[in-house]
Design an enzyme around this catalytic site. Sequence first.
Site, PDB file in Angstrom:
ATOM      1  CD  GLU A   1      -1.308  -5.909   5.584  1.00 60.95           C
ATOM      2  OE1 GLU A   1      -1.231  -6.322   4.507  1.00 60.95           O
ATOM      3  OE2 GLU A   1      -2.010  -4.870   5.823  1.00 60.95           O
TER       4      GLU A   1
ATOM      5  CB  CYS B   1      -1.229   0.177   1.203  1.00 62.77           C
ATOM      6  SG  CYS B   1      -2.310   1.007   0.854  1.00 62.77           S
TER       7      CYS B   1
ATOM      8  CG  HIS C   1      -3.447  -3.355   3.250  1.00 59.54           C
ATOM      9  ND1 HIS C   1      -2.524  -2.927   4.010  1.00 59.54           N
ATOM     10  CD2 HIS C   1      -4.083  -2.275   2.728  1.00 59.54           C
ATOM     11  CE1 HIS C   1      -2.473  -1.462   3.856  1.00 59.54           C
ATOM     12  NE2 HIS C   1      -3.405  -1.262   3.206  1.00 59.54           N
TER      13      HIS C   1
END
Length: 246
Positions: free
Chosen positions: A225, A129, A223
């Site tokens: 994660e 990001c 994202h």
Amino acid sequence: MIPRSRLLSLALVLLAACACGRVSAPLVGISCSQSGTRSDALSRNYSEAILRAGGTPVIIPTLTTEAEAERVLARLDGIVFSGGEDVNPGWYGEEPLNETVEVNASRDRSDSLLARAALRSGKPVLAICRGEQLMNVILGGSLWQDIPTQLPDAHVHRGVSHRIGMTGEGFLTRIYGPDSLEVNSRHHQAVKDPAPGIRVTARSDDGLVEAWETPQVWAVQFHPEAMLQDDARWLALFEAYLDRLR
Ligand code: MN
């Protein structure tokens, strides 16, 4: 004559010694953001992803000098640049477009020192990001400062998931195959001019860059994660990144 059991234990000791020589749980630094003026902060999702993939995460605090960045990089096997605020538009020769552009000067300084040290080190980078946008700018590219204003026909990229299509063979196609992927989307900026030497490997169907890479850097606008919290498929991305560090 040496008993068989002694030979076996000797072999096991030798094997263990060899394993120690390799990096079995690579040390991965993760850049942080800040909470207030004197506290560093980072979503736990990043450390959890590295831990689940078998790595050893360390959160890198806010740094202020090149020497500090070099010292930290020297100890790491790899580095993750995390999400967060907007990169200073001045770095690609623009004024802030409007009030949606939020810059954090101390984070910009710390991240740019770390990014330059990382590039000099040659150690594998995973950029997520803001990290993806930061690395593009550091390498000489530019950003759309506010997608809804500058690209009114684009999808909503702030808070709504969307699909990305592969635009070339890269780390995503090696891990997940050539089909499109559903990803989360929490950004109001995006790569405009890709930096020289970057290969764009995935775009949303409105044409925005969602993944790019160089031989050293893997970069994603989404994202993984955060998606990993609900979808174990995204572990493979972190495992593939850690494999590069072993
Ligand atoms: Mn998006």
